[in-house]
Design a protein around this motif. Structure first.
Motif, mmCIF file in Angstrom:
data_model
loop_
_atom_site.group_PDB
_atom_site.id
_atom_site.type_symbol
_atom_site.label_atom_id
_atom_site.label_comp_id
_atom_site.label_asym_id
_atom_site.label_seq_id
_atom_site.Cartn_x
_atom_site.Cartn_y
_atom_site.Cartn_z
ATOM 1 N N LEU A 237 0.615 -1.179 -0.146
ATOM 2 C CA LEU A 237 0.076 -0.139 0.069
ATOM 3 C C LEU A 237 1.057 1.320 -0.144
ATOM 4 O O LEU A 237 0.220 2.124 -0.374
ATOM 5 N N PHE A 238 1.850 1.223 0.567
ATOM 6 C CA PHE A 238 2.894 2.340 0.744
ATOM 7 C C PHE A 238 3.774 2.773 -0.597
ATOM 8 O O PHE A 238 4.200 3.717 -0.788
ATOM 9 N N THR A 239 4.393 1.624 -1.089
ATOM 10 C CA THR A 239 5.397 1.737 -1.878
ATOM 11 C C THR A 239 5.095 1.574 -3.316
ATOM 12 O O THR A 239 5.791 1.961 -4.375
ATOM 13 N N VAL A 240 3.937 1.263 -3.630
ATOM 14 C CA VAL A 240 3.522 0.937 -4.994
ATOM 15 C C VAL A 240 2.881 2.180 -5.734
ATOM 16 O O VAL A 240 1.963 2.767 -5.078
ATOM 17 N N THR A 241 3.741 3.190 -6.682
ATOM 18 C CA THR A 241 3.019 4.505 -6.823
ATOM 19 C C THR A 241 3.184 4.584 -8.457
ATOM 20 O O THR A 241 3.489 5.593 -8.967
ATOM 21 N N ASP A 242 2.853 3.583 -9.132
ATOM 22 C CA ASP A 242 2.869 3.583 -10.387
ATOM 23 C C ASP A 242 1.819 4.728 -11.011
ATOM 24 O O ASP A 242 0.887 5.150 -10.035
ATOM 25 N N ALA A 243 1.871 5.013 -12.472
ATOM 26 C CA ALA A 243 1.069 6.310 -12.751
ATOM 27 C C ALA A 243 -0.291 6.051 -12.805
ATOM 28 O O ALA A 243 -1.179 6.652 -12.663
ATOM 29 N N THR A 244 -0.724 4.824 -13.117
ATOM 30 C CA THR A 244 -2.134 4.343 -13.423
ATOM 31 C C THR A 244 -2.584 3.187 -12.582
ATOM 32 O O THR A 244 -1.838 2.491 -12.049
ATOM 33 N N VAL A 245 -3.558 3.118 -12.199
ATOM 34 C CA VAL A 245 -4.374 1.794 -11.561
ATOM 35 C C VAL A 245 -3.759 0.586 -11.981
ATOM 36 O O VAL A 245 -3.499 -0.348 -11.354
ATOM 37 N N ARG A 246 -4.014 0.335 -13.214
ATOM 38 C CA ARG A 246 -3.906 -0.798 -13.976
ATOM 39 C C ARG A 246 -2.125 -1.230 -13.607
ATOM 40 O O ARG A 246 -1.713 -2.533 -13.359
ATOM 41 N N GLN A 247 -1.474 -0.235 -13.956
ATOM 42 C CA GLN A 247 0.246 -0.473 -13.509
ATOM 43 C C GLN A 247 0.477 -0.848 -12.081
ATOM 44 O O GLN A 247 1.204 -1.645 -11.621
ATOM 45 N N GLN A 248 -0.305 -0.225 -11.257
ATOM 46 C CA GLN A 248 0.075 -0.413 -9.738
ATOM 47 C C GLN A 248 -0.664 -1.713 -9.501
ATOM 48 O O GLN A 248 0.014 -2.571 -8.766
ATOM 49 N N ALA A 249 -1.607 -2.255 -10.178
ATOM 50 C CA ALA A 249 -2.214 -3.783 -9.955
ATOM 51 C C ALA A 249 -1.051 -4.613 -10.377
ATOM 52 O O ALA A 249 -0.995 -5.725 -9.746
ATOM 53 N N LEU A 250 -0.434 -4.383 -11.403
ATOM 54 C CA LEU A 250 0.428 -5.385 -12.361
ATOM 55 C C LEU A 250 1.849 -5.320 -11.013
ATOM 56 O O LEU A 250 2.303 -6.509 -10.621
ATOM 57 N N THR A 251 2.409 -4.182 -10.539
ATOM 58 C CA THR A 251 3.244 -3.935 -9.546
ATOM 59 C C THR A 251 3.281 -5.050 -8.461
ATOM 60 O O THR A 251 3.943 -5.433 -7.985
ATOM 61 N N THR A 252 1.690 -4.537 -7.753
ATOM 62 C CA THR A 252 1.333 -5.511 -6.720
ATOM 63 C C THR A 252 1.595 -6.807 -6.744
ATOM 64 O O THR A 252 1.895 -7.729 -6.108
ATOM 65 N N ALA A 253 1.131 -7.524 -8.065
ATOM 66 C CA ALA A 253 0.960 -8.958 -8.384
ATOM 67 C C ALA A 253 2.479 -9.487 -8.618
ATOM 68 O O ALA A 253 2.652 -10.518 -8.171
ATOM 69 N N LEU A 254 3.526 -8.390 -8.948
ATOM 70 C CA LEU A 254 4.999 -8.767 -8.895
ATOM 71 C C LEU A 254 5.656 -8.860 -7.730
ATOM 72 O O LEU A 254 6.719 -9.312 -7.631
ATOM 73 N N LEU A 255 5.138 -8.310 -6.621
ATOM 74 C CA LEU A 255 5.717 -8.268 -5.366
ATOM 75 C C LEU A 255 6.151 -9.638 -4.593
ATOM 76 O O LEU A 255 7.329 -10.035 -4.347
#
Length: 502
Positions: free
Chosen positions: A54-72
């Protein structure tokens, strides 16, 4: 500092929503870990995973944020396994920890996603030291991480995705070069060597809690690009930790791990971490320190000596970071500040161009996203100038110049924001004077970017007379923008150490 935290502007209540959502997401994640029968250690691991997502994922779009979260988990779970396997092999563990640290910093060259994955990988290794993870615990910890990420993601992207209503703004990439001129490469080397110093001296202080020194070095480097920023961040980290330790004597120790009060303090601390992060690093560290203190109480190992050791390890870690940025491939504050200001001025140029097209009748032109980008860039300029405007800075001439630059950039942002709001109004009419004024603004920006000190010519180009009648609101904002750009020529085009002219 209290005024800065609790009276600071919060447009759209974004910080309030950010913090409130974090409390809900992390709280639900930890509660569900407990409901399915996972251990306390697993619940803490899951809570940390949710906090980082919730704190570190700061991608520009919601779609990119969701993908980054899935890659954690892809970045974190293998690191957790390695940390557990090396638990009883100190030499190999230390070398791998430093390698993860360097790789995590280097990953920032790939933007917000690289930054998020690097932080998650490092903090996973750190958590394994904090909780003394061994291989037998891995299945339970894996389940806790995956479950907590699923719960926090459901809250973030399902129940409360306020980002969908905000303009997409990517975190600006730091100025880059090639090889050792690339800032992320330099910082990776600095962080690794600074971390090695902190690890060695931290183990002299304690062979059990040495990892706090390495963690302090790591977090001092996060979101900094120059030696000046790192020095200020190190000072603020130590200050926040010391205040948090003092609070720990009155809060964490008396609680002694009591269930309900501890949960309440952790919830307040999580809210404080997220709410203050954008405005005060010292207060964020205060809440982190209080939260860690009560978690130690839950684990049954908290006493006064542990709190003092925490402060000493933090000081060692900050010292490691400071020595690294001063001695090893230093990146000067002036160079970074100049690069961020150039980015901000280019954004002013783009905002003006978009607004001009919109005022001329183009429906596809939209200065709104550019304004949001300009706000982010101004934040980076503030961060890079923080060492110069700090109350303890002895450089009076540079402090005065930095304050003048910030004040004039604030003027630019205010005028650009006003211009964009007028351009967004369908009733705004086109005026030939607007096109001429927009052209003058664009020329003024280009003049500044050429780094030529021609203040007199810049003021003449602006064509603004103190008593000139302005009967169009957009024209008033453009004239204000011209004045600010003309005035910026003096501090930007003179020697950094020269006194500011009257």
């Amino acid at each position: 500092m209290l005024k800065r935290v609790f009276v600071a502007p919060d447009p759209g209540r974004v910080r309030l929503r950010f913090a409130s959502r974090a409390v809900i997401g992390i709280g639900l994640a930890v509660a569900l870990c407990g409901l399915v029968g996972l251990s306390l250690v697993a619940a803490i691991t899951g809570g940390l995973a949710a906090l980082l997502a919730l704190f570190t994922v700061t991608d520009a779009t919601v779609r990119q944020q969701a993908l980054t979260t899935a890659l954690l988990p892809v970045a974190g779970l293998p690191v957790l396994a390695v940390a557990a396997v090396l638990h009883d092999q100190p030499a190999a563990r230390d070398l791998v920890f430093l390698a993860v640290m360097g790789a995590g910093v280097y990953a920032r060259r790939w933007g917000p996603r690289g930054h998020s994955l690097g932080v998650f990988a490092f903090m996973t290794f750190f958590a394994a030291q904090f909780l003394h993870t061994v291989p037998g615990q891995l299945p339970e910890l894996y389940a806790a991480v995956l479950l907590s990420l699923a719960v926090s993601s459901t809250v973030r992207f399902g129940f409360w995705c306020y980002e969908r209503r905000l303009p997409a703004v990517a975190a600006p990439a730091p100025p880059e070069g090639r090889g050792l001129a690339r800032i992320t490469t330099r910082q990776a080397v600095q962080a690794t060597l600074g971390g090695a110093f902190a690890l060695g001296l931290g183990q002299v202080l304690s062979d059990q809690r040495w990892y706090w020194a390495v963690g302090a070095t790591w977090w001092v480097f996060v979101n900094t690009t120059s030696r000046g920023e790192t020095l200020v961040r190190g000072f603020r980290r130590v200050l926040g930790t010391v205040i948090g330790i003092a609070a720990g004597f009155f809060v964490a120790i008396p609680l002694d791990g009591a269930g309900a009060p501890t949960a309440a303090i952790v919830a307040v601390s999580v809210f404080g971490i997220f709410y203050t992060a954008a405005v005060s690093y010292s207060w964020m560290m205060f809440f982190v320190t209080v939260m860690v203190g009560v978690l130690y109480g839950v684990l049954g190992v908290l006493d006064a000596s542990l709190l003092w050791l925490r402060g000493a390890e933090t000081a060692v870690g900050a010292l490691g970071a400071v020595l690294a940025v001063l001695v090893i491939l230093p990146v000067t504050t002036h160079a970074i500040t100049d690069a961020w200001i150039r980015k901000a001025l280019r954004c002013v140029h783009a905002c003006t161009a978009e607004a001009a097209e919109r005022l001329a009748g183009s429906l596809s032109a939209d200065p709104g996203p550019r304004v949001a980008e300009l706000d982010v860039l101004l934040g980076r300029v503030r961060l890079s100038l923080a060492p110069l405007v700090h109350p303890l800075s002895p450089l009076k001439a540079r402090k005065a110049r930095a304050r003048q630059v910030l004040a004039l950039l604030d003027d630019c942002v205010r005028e650009v924001r006003g211009l964009a709001s007028i351009a967004a109004d369908p009733a705004a009419s086109h005026d030939a004077r607007l096109s001429a004024a927009c052209s003058r603004v664009e020329e003024a920006v280009e003049e500044l970017l050429r780094q030529e000190s021609r203040q007199a010519r810049g003021a003449e180009r602006a064509g603004v007379q103190p008593g000139a009648a302005v009967d169009h609101p957009a024209l008033a904002h453009l004239h204000g923008l011209e004045r600010a750009l003309a005035d910026l020529a003096t501090p930007l085009h003179s020697s950094p150490r020269a006194p500011i002219a009257a």
